[in-house]
Design an enzyme around this catalytic site. Structure first.
Site, short mmCIF file in Angstrom:
data_model
loop_
_atom_site.label_atom_id
_atom_site.label_comp_id
_atom_site.label_asym_id
_atom_site.label_seq_id
_atom_site.Cartn_x
_atom_site.Cartn_y
_atom_site.Cartn_z
N SER A 49 0.84 -1.21 0.00
CA SER A 49 0.00 0.00 0.00
C SER A 49 0.87 1.26 0.00
O SER A 49 1.88 1.32 0.72
CB SER A 49 -0.87 0.05 1.27
OG SER A 49 -1.75 -1.04 1.32
N ILE B 42 -7.23 6.20 0.17
CA ILE B 42 -8.37 5.30 0.05
C ILE B 42 -9.05 5.50 -1.30
O ILE B 42 -9.25 6.65 -1.73
CB ILE B 42 -9.37 5.61 1.19
CG1 ILE B 42 -8.83 5.05 2.49
CG2 ILE B 42 -10.77 5.10 0.89
CD1 ILE B 42 -9.64 5.45 3.70
N ALA C 202 -13.58 1.26 -6.60
CA ALA C 202 -14.60 1.23 -7.66
C ALA C 202 -14.84 -0.23 -8.01
O ALA C 202 -13.98 -1.08 -7.79
CB ALA C 202 -14.12 1.98 -8.89
N TYR D 192 -9.21 3.50 -16.66
CA TYR D 192 -9.26 4.14 -15.33
C TYR D 192 -10.67 4.71 -15.08
O TYR D 192 -11.15 4.77 -13.96
CB TYR D 192 -8.17 5.20 -15.21
CG TYR D 192 -7.84 5.56 -13.79
CD1 TYR D 192 -7.28 4.62 -12.92
CD2 TYR D 192 -8.08 6.84 -13.29
CE1 TYR D 192 -6.98 4.93 -11.61
CE2 TYR D 192 -7.78 7.16 -11.98
CZ TYR D 192 -7.23 6.21 -11.15
OH TYR D 192 -6.93 6.54 -9.85
N LYS E 124 -11.35 10.91 -9.07
CA LYS E 124 -10.11 11.64 -8.71
C LYS E 124 -10.25 13.13 -9.08
O LYS E 124 -9.68 13.99 -8.40
CB LYS E 124 -8.89 11.03 -9.41
CG LYS E 124 -8.51 9.64 -8.91
CD LYS E 124 -8.16 9.61 -7.43
CE LYS E 124 -7.55 8.28 -7.03
NZ LYS E 124 -7.48 8.13 -5.56
#
Ligand code: NAP
Length: 268
Positions: free
Chosen positions: A20, A94, A97, A157, A164
């Site tokens: 991460s 975080i 989708a 994406y 975003k």
């Protein structure tokens, strides 16, 4: 390195495992003398995040927080208040989708899929800032992680790019609202890194290859580079920076045409 974060407490949301981006950031914060509070989503992740937290630093606190559940955000606030904790830094790392929305054409995105991506990946920054800013009594730094898909079309994406875009706009509005209490809000737009979330994007390895071939530095960015930028933003070094999106992507975002195409035209 210096103790750039000595005496500072950072709440980091989004450590799932050692890959991460939030984990790399947590490592860099510990290196700089910061104290960590980590959160996990759901009982399934509790033991893993507790273990990672202990490895990072024995005084790491670990709390449950699904950002879509207001009661869990409130519980974290209450726990921290009860312990008289003051926060200096918040890292929001975080996103989510539905996998099918990261592989089929964007035009096929369902209403539910769109709203889910927005809630987890964009609104959650607002929810987190709203909940925790009152604990930043000496001011502080809130940072989130974004990606180039916010401002350019990156095939597959899709709905996450739109989320975003909302996240980056939220950074600017939050920076405006929280500036008067000396809380800075910024995003790091990281180049692609192989993490659990990234693997959900169809043909993700092609994104990595495209960056390595075309970025000015001719390589991908490293999570440690993202983490060092997070240290800068979290520390006093970043005190004049708010409302910004800082790219840590080996320079890929400046390119108009792929390098490979330019090199071919020189050959002609
Ligand atoms: P990651 O390790 O999978 O981290 C994503 C985190 O989001 C996980 O800890 C996940 O928890 C958490 N999360 C999802 N839904 C949540 C919810 N409802 N409540 C609380 N936590 C939730 O992947 P990552 O790549 O490091 O992603 C971190 C951030 O960096 C994301 O915002 C991502 O978009 C951004 N970013 C990534 C890249 C990249 O290429 N990897 C590039 C630019 C920006 P669970 O695992 O428990 O679901």
């Amino acid at each position: 390195m210096a103790d750039l974060l000595a005496g500072k407490t950072a709440l980091i949301l989004g450590v799932a495992n050692k890959w991460s981006l939030a984990y790399a950031i947590a490592q860099a914060f510990v290196r700089e003398g910061g104290k960590l509070i980590l959160t996990y989503q759901g009982e399934r992740q509790k033991a893993t995040v507790q273990e990672l937290g202990q490895e990072l630093s024995p005084d790491t606190e670990v709390l449950a927080c699904d950002v879509t559940i207001q009661q869990e955000l409130d519980n974290v606030v209450n726990t921290l208040r009860a312990g008289h904790a003051k926060l200096d830094v918040i890292v929001h790392s975080i996103a989510f989708a539905n996998r099918e929305d990261l592989s089929r054409p964007f035009v096929e995105t369902s209403r539910d899929g769109y709203l889910l991506a927005q809630e987890v990946s964009a609104y959650s920054l607002v929810a987190v800032a709203r909940a925790f800013a009152p604990l930043m009594t000496d001011g502080g730094s809130i940072l989130t992680l974004s990606y180039l898909g916010a401002v350019r079309v990156i095939p597959n994406y899709n709905v996450m790019g739109v989320a975003k875009a909302a996240l980056e706009a939220s950074v600017r509005y939050l920076a405006h609202d929280l500036g008067p209490v000396n809380i800075r809000v910024n995003a790091i737009s990281a180049g692609p890194v192989k993490t659990a979330s990234a693997r959900a994007v169809k043909d993700f390895s092609k994104m990595l290859d495209g960056v390595a071939a075309n970025a000015p530095l001719r390589r991908n960015a490293d999570p440690a580079e993202v983490a060092d930028t997070a240290v800068f933003l979290a520390s006093n070094l970043g005190r004049g920076v708010t409302g910004n999106v800082i790219y840590v992507d080996a320079g890929f975002q400046i390119m108009g045409l792929p390098t490979a195409a330019q090199e071919q035209s020189h050959d002609r």
